[in-house]
Design a protein around this motif. Structure first.
Motif, PDB file in Angstrom:
ATOM      1  N   LEU A 141     -18.281  29.911  27.222  1.00  0.00           N
ATOM      2  CA  LEU A 141     -18.571  28.805  26.312  1.00  0.00           C
ATOM      3  C   LEU A 141     -19.553  27.825  26.947  1.00  0.00           C
ATOM      4  O   LEU A 141     -20.501  27.363  26.295  1.00  0.00           O
ATOM      5  CB  LEU A 141     -17.269  28.093  25.939  1.00  0.00           C
ATOM      6  N   ALA A 142     -19.343  27.513  28.224  1.00  0.00           N
ATOM      7  CA  ALA A 142     -20.248  26.599  28.926  1.00  0.00           C
ATOM      8  C   ALA A 142     -21.668  27.160  28.964  1.00  0.00           C
ATOM      9  O   ALA A 142     -22.644  26.420  28.781  1.00  0.00           O
ATOM     10  CB  ALA A 142     -19.740  26.345  30.344  1.00  0.00           C
ATOM     11  N   ASP A 143     -21.783  28.463  29.173  1.00  0.00           N
ATOM     12  CA  ASP A 143     -23.108  29.100  29.160  1.00  0.00           C
ATOM     13  C   ASP A 143     -23.757  28.950  27.785  1.00  0.00           C
ATOM     14  O   ASP A 143     -24.955  28.670  27.678  1.00  0.00           O
ATOM     15  CB  ASP A 143     -22.993  30.586  29.513  1.00  0.00           C
ATOM     16  N   GLY A 144     -22.953  29.149  26.728  1.00  0.00           N
ATOM     17  CA  GLY A 144     -23.478  29.026  25.373  1.00  0.00           C
ATOM     18  C   GLY A 144     -23.949  27.622  25.066  1.00  0.00           C
ATOM     19  O   GLY A 144     -25.004  27.423  24.438  1.00  0.00           O
ATOM     20  N   VAL A 145     -23.180  26.630  25.506  1.00  0.00           N
ATOM     21  CA  VAL A 145     -23.571  25.229  25.303  1.00  0.00           C
ATOM     22  C   VAL A 145     -24.858  24.930  26.072  1.00  0.00           C
ATOM     23  O   VAL A 145     -25.781  24.287  25.556  1.00  0.00           O
ATOM     24  CB  VAL A 145     -22.434  24.283  25.751  1.00  0.00           C
ATOM     25  N   ARG A 146     -24.927  25.419  27.295  1.00  0.00           N
ATOM     26  CA  ARG A 146     -26.110  25.184  28.135  1.00  0.00           C
ATOM     27  C   ARG A 146     -27.363  25.788  27.498  1.00  0.00           C
ATOM     28  O   ARG A 146     -28.422  25.149  27.446  1.00  0.00           O
ATOM     29  CB  ARG A 146     -25.867  25.789  29.517  1.00  0.00           C
ATOM     30  N   VAL A 147     -27.236  27.006  26.992  1.00  0.00           N
ATOM     31  CA  VAL A 147     -28.369  27.677  26.347  1.00  0.00           C
ATOM     32  C   VAL A 147     -28.782  26.922  25.086  1.00  0.00           C
ATOM     33  O   VAL A 147     -29.976  26.723  24.822  1.00  0.00           O
ATOM     34  CB  VAL A 147     -28.009  29.141  26.012  1.00  0.00           C
ATOM     35  N   ALA A 148     -27.790  26.491  24.297  1.00  0.00           N
ATOM     36  CA  ALA A 148     -28.087  25.770  23.055  1.00  0.00           C
ATOM     37  C   ALA A 148     -28.786  24.445  23.338  1.00  0.00           C
ATOM     38  O   ALA A 148     -29.722  24.053  22.630  1.00  0.00           O
ATOM     39  CB  ALA A 148     -26.801  25.539  22.267  1.00  0.00           C
ATOM     40  N   GLN A 149     -28.357  23.757  24.370  1.00  0.00           N
ATOM     41  CA  GLN A 149     -29.005  22.490  24.720  1.00  0.00           C
ATOM     42  C   GLN A 149     -30.418  22.726  25.246  1.00  0.00           C
ATOM     43  O   GLN A 149     -31.347  21.988  24.907  1.00  0.00           O
ATOM     44  CB  GLN A 149     -28.163  21.736  25.745  1.00  0.00           C
ATOM     45  N   ALA A 150     -30.586  23.766  26.048  1.00  0.00           N
ATOM     46  CA  ALA A 150     -31.917  24.073  26.585  1.00  0.00           C
ATOM     47  C   ALA A 150     -32.888  24.458  25.474  1.00  0.00           C
ATOM     48  O   ALA A 150     -34.088  24.166  25.554  1.00  0.00           O
ATOM     49  CB  ALA A 150     -31.817  25.200  27.610  1.00  0.00           C
ATOM     50  N   ALA A 151     -32.349  25.101  24.419  1.00  0.00           N
ATOM     51  CA  ALA A 151     -33.190  25.516  23.294  1.00  0.00           C
ATOM     52  C   ALA A 151     -33.431  24.381  22.308  1.00  0.00           C
ATOM     53  O   ALA A 151     -34.176  24.547  21.337  1.00  0.00           O
ATOM     54  CB  ALA A 151     -32.539  26.692  22.576  1.00  0.00           C
TER      55      ALA A 151
END
Length: 200
Positions: A141-151
């Motif tokens: 989940l943390a990876d998904g949040v990080r990717v979404a914020q970076a995008a």
């Protein structure tokens, strides 16, 4: 002409150890899920596994060590299900929702909700249970949040706080009855989309 007698080579010791460990984990998981940790004794486990008490203590220090291994395996299965569901995401928000849906589906495996949401915190303590979750589903989940914020799909809110809140929402959804879980997922999706719209 003398006949050659083929001798079967003994099963490698490593294979025997692995088979014994698997039998113990499988038996323990079923008993812990059905009866709970407190009501399950080591004699029950070794009888169900078809091994000796000595074999149990050869592989695990004690009952709680075996329980910890069962919980670790459940977390690993959850993380694998999430990874499979998010291998080719359409977009960052869709990836979070797909991962959440996979999490809920995997949590509905027989006994898993009891093991992870009830037994693990009670037996291992909240701190250890959360630390184990942090290495698996929460890490996804943390990876998904990080990717979404970076995008740019999610606002630049504190990543750890946003992950904690989403983690709590997904856990609450997992606790719900099966026919209500889709409603929880729809609300989580609406919240994420609302955060995304706030950027535009």
């Amino acid at each position: 002409m003398q006949e050659k007698i083929r001798k079967r080579s003994p099963r490698p010791q490593a294979d025997r150890r692995a088979a014994t460990q698997t039998a113990l984990l499988t038996a323990a998981r079923a008993l812990f899920a059905d009866h709970g940790y407190a009501a399950t004794g080591t004699p029950d486990i070794v009888a169900a596994a078809g091994v000796t008490r000595g074999a149990l203590y050869h592989h695990f220090a004690d009952k709680i060590d075996l329980f910890r291994a069962v919980i670790e395996a459940e977390h690993a299965a959850l993380a694998a299900a999430i990874a499979d569901a998010t291998v080719a995401p359409v977009d960052a928000i869709a990836s979070l929702i797909d991962g959440g849906a996979a999490y809920l589906a995997a949590m509905n495996a027989p006994g898993r909700r009891r093991l992870l949401l009830v037994e693990a915190p009670a037996v291992l303590g909240q701190a250890e249970a959360r630390a184990m979750d942090a290495r698996y589903a929460r890490a996804s989940l943390a990876d998904g949040v990080r990717v979404a914020q970076a995008a740019g799909a999610l606002p630049a809110l504190p990543e750890a706080v946003l992950t904690d809140l989403l983690d709590a929402l997904f856990d609450r959804a997992a606790e719900a009855e099966l026919d209500a879980q889709e409603k929880y997922l729809a609300v989580i999706q609406a919240l994420l989309q609302g955060l995304a719209r706030g950027l535009s």
